[in-house]
Design a protein around this motif. Sequence first.
Motif, PDB file in Angstrom:
ATOM      1  N   MET A   1      10.097 -20.467  20.239  1.00  0.00           N
ATOM      2  CA  MET A   1       9.336 -20.473  18.991  1.00  0.00           C
ATOM      3  C   MET A   1       8.007 -19.764  19.190  1.00  0.00           C
ATOM      4  N   THR A   2       7.377 -19.380  18.065  1.00  0.00           N
ATOM      5  CA  THR A   2       6.033 -18.822  18.189  1.00  0.00           C
ATOM      6  C   THR A   2       5.046 -19.931  17.874  1.00  0.00           C
ATOM      7  N   ILE A   3       3.953 -19.954  18.609  1.00  0.00           N
ATOM      8  CA  ILE A   3       2.941 -20.981  18.363  1.00  0.00           C
ATOM      9  C   ILE A   3       2.238 -20.631  17.053  1.00  0.00           C
ATOM     10  N   THR A   4       2.138 -21.615  16.156  1.00  0.00           N
ATOM     11  CA  THR A   4       1.646 -21.307  14.807  1.00  0.00           C
ATOM     12  C   THR A   4       0.152 -21.030  14.783  1.00  0.00           C
ATOM     13  N   GLU A   5      -0.253 -20.231  13.811  1.00  0.00           N
ATOM     14  CA  GLU A   5      -1.678 -19.940  13.619  1.00  0.00           C
ATOM     15  C   GLU A   5      -2.355 -21.195  13.075  1.00  0.00           C
ATOM     16  N   ASP A   6      -3.579 -21.377  13.378  1.00  0.00           N
ATOM     17  CA  ASP A   6      -4.286 -22.538  12.858  1.00  0.00           C
ATOM     18  C   ASP A   6      -5.676 -22.075  12.482  1.00  0.00           C
ATOM     19  N   THR A   7      -6.059 -22.333  11.232  1.00  0.00           N
ATOM     20  CA  THR A   7      -7.305 -21.749  10.750  1.00  0.00           C
ATOM     21  C   THR A   7      -8.408 -22.776  10.538  1.00  0.00           C
ATOM     22  N   GLN A   8      -8.156 -24.018  10.947  1.00  0.00           N
ATOM     23  CA  GLN A   8      -9.145 -25.050  10.636  1.00  0.00           C
ATOM     24  C   GLN A   8     -10.382 -25.052  11.542  1.00  0.00           C
ATOM     25  N   HIS A   9     -10.244 -24.465  12.728  1.00  0.00           N
ATOM     26  CA  HIS A   9     -11.381 -24.482  13.654  1.00  0.00           C
ATOM     27  C   HIS A   9     -12.158 -23.194  13.480  1.00  0.00           C
ATOM     28  N   THR A  10     -13.009 -23.150  12.462  1.00  0.00           N
ATOM     29  CA  THR A  10     -13.646 -21.875  12.128  1.00  0.00           C
ATOM     30  C   THR A  10     -14.957 -21.644  12.866  1.00  0.00           C
ATOM     31  N   PRO A  36      -4.931 -26.549  18.606  1.00  0.00           N
ATOM     32  CA  PRO A  36      -4.264 -26.421  17.299  1.00  0.00           C
ATOM     33  C   PRO A  36      -3.814 -27.792  16.800  1.00  0.00           C
ATOM     34  N   ASP A  37      -3.755 -27.947  15.491  1.00  0.00           N
ATOM     35  CA  ASP A  37      -3.381 -29.242  14.921  1.00  0.00           C
ATOM     36  C   ASP A  37      -1.977 -29.676  15.310  1.00  0.00           C
ATOM     37  N   ASP A  38      -1.029 -28.709  15.409  1.00  0.00           N
ATOM     38  CA  ASP A  38       0.328 -29.156  15.738  1.00  0.00           C
ATOM     39  C   ASP A  38       0.425 -29.603  17.207  1.00  0.00           C
ATOM     40  N   TYR A  39      -0.465 -29.087  18.060  1.00  0.00           N
ATOM     41  CA  TYR A  39      -0.524 -29.563  19.444  1.00  0.00           C
ATOM     42  C   TYR A  39      -1.005 -31.020  19.453  1.00  0.00           C
ATOM     43  N   ARG A  40      -2.102 -31.266  18.736  1.00  0.00           N
ATOM     44  CA  ARG A  40      -2.671 -32.611  18.654  1.00  0.00           C
ATOM     45  C   ARG A  40      -1.654 -33.603  18.044  1.00  0.00           C
ATOM     46  N   ASP A  41      -1.023 -33.196  16.943  1.00  0.00           N
ATOM     47  CA  ASP A  41      -0.073 -34.087  16.264  1.00  0.00           C
ATOM     48  C   ASP A  41       1.128 -34.416  17.148  1.00  0.00           C
ATOM     49  N   GLY A 208      17.302 -38.650  24.328  1.00  0.00           N
ATOM     50  CA  GLY A 208      17.234 -38.092  22.980  1.00  0.00           C
ATOM     51  C   GLY A 208      18.437 -37.226  22.656  1.00  0.00           C
ATOM     52  N   PRO A 209      18.511 -36.733  21.420  1.00  0.00           N
ATOM     53  CA  PRO A 209      19.662 -35.966  20.949  1.00  0.00           C
ATOM     54  C   PRO A 209      19.882 -34.703  21.775  1.00  0.00           C
ATOM     55  N   PRO A 210      21.082 -34.133  21.697  1.00  0.00           N
ATOM     56  CA  PRO A 210      21.355 -32.884  22.423  1.00  0.00           C
ATOM     57  C   PRO A 210      20.357 -31.801  22.024  1.00  0.00           C
ATOM     58  N   ASP A 211      20.094 -30.859  22.925  1.00  0.00           N
ATOM     59  CA  ASP A 211      19.067 -29.829  22.700  1.00  0.00           C
ATOM     60  C   ASP A 211      19.212 -29.147  21.339  1.00  0.00           C
ATOM     61  N   ALA A 212      20.457 -28.865  20.953  1.00  0.00           N
ATOM     62  CA  ALA A 212      20.694 -28.127  19.711  1.00  0.00           C
ATOM     63  C   ALA A 212      20.176 -28.895  18.491  1.00  0.00           C
ATOM     64  N   GLU A 213      20.077 -30.234  18.605  1.00  0.00           N
ATOM     65  CA  GLU A 213      19.676 -31.037  17.443  1.00  0.00           C
ATOM     66  C   GLU A 213      18.300 -31.668  17.590  1.00  0.00           C
ATOM     67  N   SER A 214      17.595 -31.340  18.663  1.00  0.00           N
ATOM     68  CA  SER A 214      16.326 -32.019  18.925  1.00  0.00           C
ATOM     69  C   SER A 214      15.199 -31.420  18.079  1.00  0.00           C
ATOM     70  N   ALA A 215      14.615 -32.243  17.212  1.00  0.00           N
ATOM     71  CA  ALA A 215      13.667 -31.758  16.208  1.00  0.00           C
ATOM     72  C   ALA A 215      12.353 -31.235  16.801  1.00  0.00           C
ATOM     73  N   HIS A 216      11.810 -31.924  17.802  1.00  0.00           N
ATOM     74  CA  HIS A 216      10.451 -31.591  18.244  1.00  0.00           C
ATOM     75  C   HIS A 216      10.405 -30.826  19.565  1.00  0.00           C
ATOM     76  N   SER A 217      11.574 -30.606  20.180  1.00  0.00           N
ATOM     77  CA  SER A 217      11.613 -30.043  21.530  1.00  0.00           C
ATOM     78  C   SER A 217      10.916 -28.693  21.663  1.00  0.00           C
ATOM     79  N   ASP A 218      11.148 -27.796  20.694  1.00  0.00           N
ATOM     80  CA  ASP A 218      10.632 -26.436  20.823  1.00  0.00           C
ATOM     81  C   ASP A 218       9.114 -26.405  20.932  1.00  0.00           C
ATOM     82  N   THR A 219       8.437 -27.130  20.020  1.00  0.00           N
ATOM     83  CA  THR A 219       6.976 -27.173  20.038  1.00  0.00           C
ATOM     84  C   THR A 219       6.496 -27.741  21.367  1.00  0.00           C
ATOM     85  N   SER A 220       7.114 -28.852  21.794  1.00  0.00           N
ATOM     86  CA  SER A 220       6.705 -29.505  23.043  1.00  0.00           C
ATOM     87  C   SER A 220       6.860 -28.582  24.236  1.00  0.00           C
TER      88      SER A 220
END
Length: 325
Positions: A1-10, A36-41, A208-220
């Motif tokens: 995945m690509t790490i998302t842009e985050d614009t809140q820390h201006t 980034p917020d998604d890292y924190r979350d 946890g679920p198999p890699d193909a179905e794991s919701a949060h794995s990519d970000t982590s």
Amino acid sequence: MTITEDTQHTGDGGWRERFDAMIAADERIEPRDDMPDDYRDTLVRQIAQHAHSEIIGMQPEANWITRAPSLKRKAVLLAKVQDEAGHGLYLYSAAETLGTSRAEMLDLLHEGRQKYSSIFNYPTLTWADVGVIGWLVDGAAITNQVPLCRCSYGPYARAMVRICKEESFHQRQGFEILHVLARGTPAQREMAQDAVNRWYWPSLMMFGPPDAESAHSDTSMAYGIKRFSNDELRQKFVDMIVPQAEALGLTLPDADLVWNERRGHYDFGEIDWSEFKQVLKGNGPCNRQRLERRRAAHADGAWVREAARAHAANRAARTREEATP
Ligand SMILES: [Fe+2]
Ligand SMILES: [Fe+2]
């Protein structure tokens, strides 16, 4: 995945580049760093779930403290359950460095809005279950958690170092209980085998679920929080427990378990993910009981929190008085 842009820390335009460079260089991110917020979350969700699992996990084992077969076993189990409480505390503290208070996380747990590991929704029917929890459940936890000692977030990584040391004691403790039972009377042996039969599959589901179905794995994975995928960790765990089961003289209830020369790993059977989903949805054997106990314990502890707050206020007032000339 690509790490998302985050614009809140201006405040400072360069923070994102610095953060990405630190992740790429495998450096630790600390609470003072912009992130980034998604890292924190992702971290708050994962650490809170981990902390909740430690404290809910005390319940199935506490069930046997008063019925442990000897004073020595009772003392060991008490110490182990107390370790788990300690793990919960280090982890809540690590999550608090991300700006979410412990009270907030506990509220979310009690409202069913944050999860804990589904494994603790299974009952501990016999003394052998205490052995199997140590061997398989703490064993799976170690497999999961050793790579987290190198996780990109400093406070979480440091908490995991101590936790993993204690978990390896827990695992040996469980193995030793089973070792004694497996060499005991036919009834004790049977009790040990029955416990292994009931916990084997749920322990495989812990990854946890198999890699193909794991919701949060990519970000982590992209953020260096997770270092191995669910399926890789599950394989590592199976490869570890097969020879241990042989040493115990107990059988793992999996007809498809066989050494695969080509892969250099054990093949194992198909996991019943419908059971996992049911337990996750709240329909496991003990979900309701575990949450009710937790809410009751929290309510019973209200006076302690109140007393601690009053004590802190008194102390602060005294310090202020002493400081006034
Ligand atoms: Fe623990
Ligand atoms: Fe443990």
